[in-house]
Design an enzyme around this catalytic site. Structure first.
Site, PDB file in Angstrom:
ATOM      1  N   ASP A   8      16.722 -18.887 -29.846  1.00 28.60           N
ATOM      2  CA  ASP A   8      18.153 -18.044 -30.054  1.00 28.60           C
ATOM      3  C   ASP A   8      18.640 -18.125 -28.759  1.00 28.60           C
ATOM      4  O   ASP A   8      18.362 -19.036 -27.875  1.00 28.60           O
ATOM      5  CB  ASP A   8      17.418 -16.815 -30.568  1.00 28.60           C
ATOM      6  N   CYS A  66      12.513 -17.994 -27.538  1.00 29.68           N
ATOM      7  CA  CYS A  66      13.255 -17.057 -27.433  1.00 29.68           C
ATOM      8  C   CYS A  66      13.062 -16.594 -26.203  1.00 29.68           C
ATOM      9  O   CYS A  66      12.629 -17.267 -25.254  1.00 29.68           O
ATOM     10  CB  CYS A  66      12.924 -15.847 -28.571  1.00 29.68           C
ATOM     11  N   GLY A  67      13.656 -15.256 -25.952  1.00 36.71           N
ATOM     12  CA  GLY A  67      13.412 -14.929 -24.352  1.00 36.71           C
ATOM     13  C   GLY A  67      12.230 -14.646 -24.012  1.00 36.71           C
ATOM     14  O   GLY A  67      11.848 -15.041 -22.863  1.00 36.71           O
ATOM     15  N   GLY A  69       9.516 -15.158 -26.059  1.00 36.77           N
ATOM     16  CA  GLY A  69       8.532 -16.047 -27.201  1.00 36.77           C
ATOM     17  C   GLY A  69       7.849 -15.034 -28.071  1.00 36.77           C
ATOM     18  O   GLY A  69       7.206 -15.390 -29.100  1.00 36.77           O
ATOM     19  N   GLY A  71       9.078 -12.287 -29.963  1.00 43.84           N
ATOM     20  CA  GLY A  71       9.954 -12.213 -31.466  1.00 43.84           C
ATOM     21  C   GLY A  71       9.598 -13.512 -32.253  1.00 43.84           C
ATOM     22  O   GLY A  71       9.222 -13.333 -33.427  1.00 43.84           O
ATOM     23  N   ARG A 134     -16.847 -25.183 -37.020  1.00 38.51           N
ATOM     24  CA  ARG A 134     -16.755 -23.788 -36.978  1.00 38.51           C
ATOM     25  C   ARG A 134     -15.306 -23.327 -36.566  1.00 38.51           C
ATOM     26  O   ARG A 134     -14.707 -22.192 -36.995  1.00 38.51           O
ATOM     27  CB  ARG A 134     -17.483 -23.197 -35.461  1.00 38.51           C
TER      28      ARG A 134
END
Ligand code: RB5
Length: 151
Positions: A8, A66-67, A69, A71, A134
């Site tokens: 974005d 994004c700004g 990370g 969102g 695992r």
């Protein structure tokens, strides 16, 4: 390997650099925008674009910026089959792949500078799921969780 990448407006300043890093790694970038810094765009739309590219097989993995990370990672982790990890250090970048089989790297362009972002991307692209029993068990539990909560 095709790597989908999208951002974005908050992540825009890093995207071109990370596209270069994808190419340097030998992979092919699939640029899903934003193609200009548009202050009113919304990070979930880019998370959907990357998720769809992976879901359809156009890309094997993805990078979202994004700004912060945050969102981008919240939105991406709502999408089926996506295991997105927000990594602002190289340890999380390789461990998130080796142990957790992350298929989307999220970064915040307002948190990490360009050199660190490129290094994290390099480490993330080079790391692979270990396949250890695992870790498979844990990733399978995450998959089961996704199915269970759809209903
Ligand atoms: C956009 O201003 C910003 O909120 C977004 O890029 C991201 O940081 C959200 O987590």
């Amino acid at each position: 390997m095709v790597v989908a990448i999208a951002c974005d407006h908050g992540g825009f300043p890093l995207k071109a650099l990370l596209i270069e890093e994808i190419r340097r790694s030998g992979a092919e970038p699939l640029d899903l925008g934003a193609f200009r810094e548009e202050p009113l765009d919304d990070y979930p739309d880019y998370a959907i674009a990357v998720g769809q590219a992976i879901h359809s097989g156009r890309a094997g993995e993805g990078i979202l910026i994004c700004g912060s990370g945050v969102g981008a990672s919240v939105a991406a982790n709502k999408l089926p089959g996506i295991r997105a990890g927000l990594c602002h250090d190289t340890f999380s970048a390789h461990q998130g792949r080796e142990d957790d089989d992350c298929n989307v790297l999220c970064l915040g362009a307002r948190v990490v500078g360009p050199s660190l972002a490129v290094e994290i991307t390099r480490v993330w692209l080079a790391a692979k799921f270990s396949g250890a029993e695992r870790h498979r068990r844990r990733v399978d539990k995450v998959r089961a969780l996704e199915k269970q909560w759809k209903s």
